[in-house]
Design a protein around this motif. Structure first.
Motif, PDB file in Angstrom:
ATOM      1  N   ARG A   1     -43.700 -11.375 -19.134  1.00  0.00           N
ATOM      2  CA  ARG A   1     -43.294  -9.864 -19.101  1.00  0.00           C
ATOM      3  C   ARG A   1     -42.000 -10.073 -18.473  1.00  0.00           C
ATOM      4  NH1 ARG A   1     -45.900  -6.901 -15.816  1.00  0.00           N
ATOM      5  NH2 ARG A   1     -45.308  -4.971 -16.678  1.00  0.00           N
ATOM      6  N   LEU A   2     -41.255  -9.070 -18.481  1.00  0.00           N
ATOM      7  CA  LEU A   2     -39.855  -8.752 -18.137  1.00  0.00           C
ATOM      8  C   LEU A   2     -38.882  -9.932 -18.096  1.00  0.00           C
ATOM      9  CD1 LEU A   2     -41.623  -7.273 -14.837  1.00  0.00           C
ATOM     10  CD2 LEU A   2     -40.764  -6.137 -16.662  1.00  0.00           C
ATOM     11  N   GLY A   3     -39.017 -10.255 -19.301  1.00  0.00           N
ATOM     12  CA  GLY A   3     -38.050 -11.874 -19.560  1.00  0.00           C
ATOM     13  C   GLY A   3     -38.261 -12.901 -18.933  1.00  0.00           C
ATOM     14  N   ARG A   4     -39.345 -13.080 -18.334  1.00  0.00           N
ATOM     15  CA  ARG A   4     -39.542 -14.183 -17.480  1.00  0.00           C
ATOM     16  C   ARG A   4     -40.129 -15.265 -18.498  1.00  0.00           C
ATOM     17  NH1 ARG A   4     -43.175 -10.872 -13.640  1.00  0.00           N
ATOM     18  NH2 ARG A   4     -41.456  -9.839 -12.381  1.00  0.00           N
ATOM     19  N   GLN A   5     -40.187 -16.414 -17.974  1.00  0.00           N
ATOM     20  CA  GLN A   5     -40.533 -17.591 -18.942  1.00  0.00           C
ATOM     21  C   GLN A   5     -42.079 -17.701 -18.619  1.00  0.00           C
ATOM     22  OE1 GLN A   5     -38.039 -20.833 -17.830  1.00  0.00           O
ATOM     23  NE2 GLN A   5     -37.300 -21.031 -19.621  1.00  0.00           N
ATOM     24  N   TRP A   6     -42.846 -18.485 -19.412  1.00  0.00           N
ATOM     25  CA  TRP A   6     -44.237 -18.588 -19.159  1.00  0.00           C
ATOM     26  C   TRP A   6     -44.458 -20.242 -19.506  1.00  0.00           C
ATOM     27  CZ3 TRP A   6     -48.019 -15.995 -16.852  1.00  0.00           C
ATOM     28  CH2 TRP A   6     -49.442 -16.536 -17.004  1.00  0.00           C
ATOM     29  N   VAL A   7     -44.560 -21.101 -18.421  1.00  0.00           N
ATOM     30  CA  VAL A   7     -44.412 -22.482 -18.459  1.00  0.00           C
ATOM     31  C   VAL A   7     -45.792 -23.085 -18.293  1.00  0.00           C
ATOM     32  CG1 VAL A   7     -43.203 -24.541 -17.925  1.00  0.00           C
ATOM     33  CG2 VAL A   7     -41.885 -22.398 -17.949  1.00  0.00           C
ATOM     34  N   THR A   8     -46.429 -24.049 -19.141  1.00  0.00           N
ATOM     35  CA  THR A   8     -47.444 -24.531 -18.694  1.00  0.00           C
ATOM     36  C   THR A   8     -47.581 -26.020 -19.133  1.00  0.00           C
ATOM     37  OG1 THR A   8     -48.395 -24.146 -20.869  1.00  0.00           O
ATOM     38  CG2 THR A   8     -48.936 -22.378 -19.074  1.00  0.00           C
ATOM     39  N   VAL A   9     -48.420 -26.918 -18.659  1.00  0.00           N
ATOM     40  CA  VAL A   9     -48.653 -28.275 -19.073  1.00  0.00           C
ATOM     41  C   VAL A   9     -49.417 -28.130 -20.303  1.00  0.00           C
ATOM     42  CG1 VAL A   9     -49.765 -30.428 -18.360  1.00  0.00           C
ATOM     43  CG2 VAL A   9     -48.677 -28.970 -16.486  1.00  0.00           C
ATOM     44  N   SER A  10     -48.892 -29.054 -21.171  1.00  0.00           N
ATOM     45  CA  SER A  10     -49.669 -29.140 -22.543  1.00  0.00           C
ATOM     46  C   SER A  10     -51.107 -29.607 -22.466  1.00  0.00           C
ATOM     47  CB  SER A  10     -48.992 -30.216 -23.410  1.00  0.00           C
ATOM     48  OG  SER A  10     -49.624 -30.476 -24.716  1.00  0.00           O
ATOM     49  N   GLY A  11     -51.888 -28.675 -23.090  1.00  0.00           N
ATOM     50  CA  GLY A  11     -53.232 -29.038 -23.283  1.00  0.00           C
ATOM     51  C   GLY A  11     -54.381 -28.344 -22.317  1.00  0.00           C
TER      52      GLY A  11
END
Ligand code: BTN
Length: 267
Positions: A73-83
């Motif tokens: 939300r609000l232009g943020r990134q959503w970063v996660t480790v694959s899988g």
């Protein structure tokens, strides 16, 4: 075969996602979920947008292991480790009446699905952050297209470890002490979402605000929020009928927040 509440050994935390297993558990639901799985995408939200342009039906769903440009939300990134975690988006056609309450309805449904899949209590922070032990376990992003089509994107921290998450976040695996099958959580979340959508079509929409009130520990708490660069603080008093958050400011004035983020000021 029952899917929910099943834990797996730590070594399997990144086991390949079994979309067929999920689909087999989603027959005869109020929403006809059609599941698509891709190992990597730009953002699952982009794919729902494309599906909407191609006139896909409500329930079109895409799940992935990894997003190159996952957004929050609000232009943020959503970063996660694959899988590790659960990243998916669904195409919804909620109707004009429900649009403004869809963020709350989605929060309620994801919380119910997570609780069913983990047996952990899940709290809601307005508008639709999901918390376990006061830390964020899942986030929801709603984007609207033409004709009241909505792309509902959900990111659940399922198997991420402590070193893979920001300090204010938690995963279900951290909270439980063991990893989980992502498939089980997706099934319970989509079932809860389908049931909530069905209810929204057969009942007056007042139940959404009432259920949110009952599920959240936030009302009555001190909060701060930022609007146009100005930070204000007060007490989150209640939800309005349209889903806005009513805050009583420190000088006694009352304001209503329709968009943005609030921070809980816990002592
Ligand atoms: C937030 O709390 O800021 C919302 C996060 C939403 C993340 C999910 S992951 C799947 C879907 N695709 C995206 O690019 N974002 C949402």
């Amino acid at each position: 075969m029952g899917l929910v509440k099943n834990s797996i050994p730590f070594g399997d935390a990144s086991a390949p996602f079994d979309a067929t297993l999920v689909s087999s558990q989603l027959a005869a639901q109020p929403v006809a979920w059609t599941l698509h799985w891709l190992p990597e995408v730009s953002s699952t939200q982009d794919l729902v947008r494309e599906a909407a342009l191609a006139r896909a039906a409500e329930g079109w769903t895409v799940v992935t292991d990894w997003q190159r440009q996952g957004r929050g939300r609000l232009g943020r990134q959503w970063v996660t480790v694959s899988g590790r975690d659960l990243l998916f988006s669904v195409l919804l056609r909620p109707g004009r009446q429900m649009l403004s309450l869809l963020p709350l309805l989605a929060g309620i449904a994801v919380a119910q699905g997570l609780e069913q899949g983990t047996d952990l209590p899940v709290d809601l922070k307005w508008p639709n952050d999901l918390l376990i032990d006061a830390k964020k376990v899942a986030g929801i992003l709603l984007e609207h297209g033409p004709d009241e089509v909505a792309a509902l994107g959900v990111g659940v921290n399922v198997n991420s470890g402590p070193g893979e998450l920001p300090p204010q976040a938690i995963s279900a695996a951290i909270a439980l002490g063991h990893p989980l099958r992502r498939e089980a959580l997706l099934v319970s979340i989509l079932k809860a979402l389908g049931a909530a959508l069905q209810r929204s079509r057969s009942e007056d929409r007042g139940w959404v605000v009432e259920t949110w009130r009952q599920r959240s520990s936030m009302l009555g708490s001190r909060v701060s929020y930022e609007q146009a660069g100005v930070v204000s603080a007060g007490v989150a008093e209640d939800l309005e009928d349209d889903g806005a958050l009513r805050v009583r400011l420190e000088d006694g004035r009352v304001t209503r927040i329709y968009a943005g983020d609030v921070r809980l000021l816990r002592d």
